[in-house]
Scaffold this motif. Sequence first.
Motif, short mmCIF file in Angstrom:
data_model
loop_
_atom_site.label_atom_id
_atom_site.label_comp_id
_atom_site.label_asym_id
_atom_site.label_seq_id
_atom_site.Cartn_x
_atom_site.Cartn_y
_atom_site.Cartn_z
N SER A 192 -3.11 -119.46 23.41
CA SER A 192 -3.80 -120.39 22.68
C SER A 192 -5.05 -120.79 23.49
O SER A 192 -4.96 -122.13 24.16
CB SER A 192 -4.08 -120.09 20.90
N GLY A 193 -6.10 -121.52 23.18
CA GLY A 193 -6.09 -122.69 23.83
C GLY A 193 -7.90 -122.19 24.38
O GLY A 193 -8.83 -123.60 24.83
N GLY A 194 -7.78 -120.75 25.00
CA GLY A 194 -9.33 -120.48 26.14
C GLY A 194 -10.46 -120.62 25.59
O GLY A 194 -10.60 -120.66 24.40
N GLY A 195 -11.93 -120.54 26.41
CA GLY A 195 -13.18 -120.48 26.02
C GLY A 195 -14.07 -120.56 26.94
O GLY A 195 -13.57 -121.15 27.90
N LEU B 68 -10.01 -128.52 28.14
CA LEU B 68 -9.34 -127.59 27.55
C LEU B 68 -7.54 -128.61 27.52
O LEU B 68 -7.16 -128.57 28.66
CB LEU B 68 -9.48 -126.55 27.50
N ARG B 69 -7.02 -128.21 26.20
CA ARG B 69 -5.72 -127.89 26.24
C ARG B 69 -5.47 -126.44 25.61
O ARG B 69 -5.62 -125.86 24.69
CB ARG B 69 -5.33 -128.66 25.11
N VAL C 51 -8.02 -116.21 33.64
CA VAL C 51 -7.56 -115.90 32.76
C VAL C 51 -5.89 -116.83 33.00
O VAL C 51 -5.58 -116.96 33.78
CB VAL C 51 -7.12 -114.23 33.01
N TYR C 52 -5.55 -117.36 32.04
CA TYR C 52 -4.22 -118.33 32.05
C TYR C 52 -3.48 -117.87 30.97
O TYR C 52 -3.47 -117.32 29.85
CB TYR C 52 -5.12 -119.50 31.86
N VAL D 31 -15.16 -121.08 33.16
CA VAL D 31 -15.99 -123.21 33.14
C VAL D 31 -17.42 -122.29 33.44
O VAL D 31 -17.48 -122.28 35.16
CB VAL D 31 -15.44 -123.88 34.11
N SER D 32 -18.59 -123.08 32.80
CA SER D 32 -19.92 -123.11 33.42
C SER D 32 -20.97 -123.76 32.71
O SER D 32 -20.15 -124.09 31.53
CB SER D 32 -19.91 -121.17 32.92
#
Length: 121
Positions: A7-10, A18-19, A93-94, A119-120
């Motif tokens: 979790s934590g993406g975006g 981000l973390r 995607v991580y 990242v944009s």
Amino acid sequence: QVQLVESGGGLVQPGGSLRLSCAASESIFSIKRMGWYRQAPGKQRELVATITNDGSTDYADSWKGGRFTISRDNARNTVYLKMDSLRPEDTAVYYCNAEAISGRYYYTLAWGQGTQVTVSS
């Protein structure tokens, strides 16, 4: 079998942070090594960083500059990836990964489902 949930993406602007979190379904103290990988569009999945159950960390060459930091909280059964100074090329995607060891060789126990980082501006 251990299950991993990231979790934590975006969406984040260039230069932002981000973390990411990777929550395991069992105690991560028993998991020899955990790591973060990423897969950008049209590219192969690549290693970002790993951390062993004694806290030793290792970063792929591209991430030895200090922008990314891997850590773990055994009490929460969670591994983190803190990402700073994000760039558009970090879009991917991580994935979280858990490994065991047999002799000198690591083998994968589980992968998470991945979390998208974009990242944009």
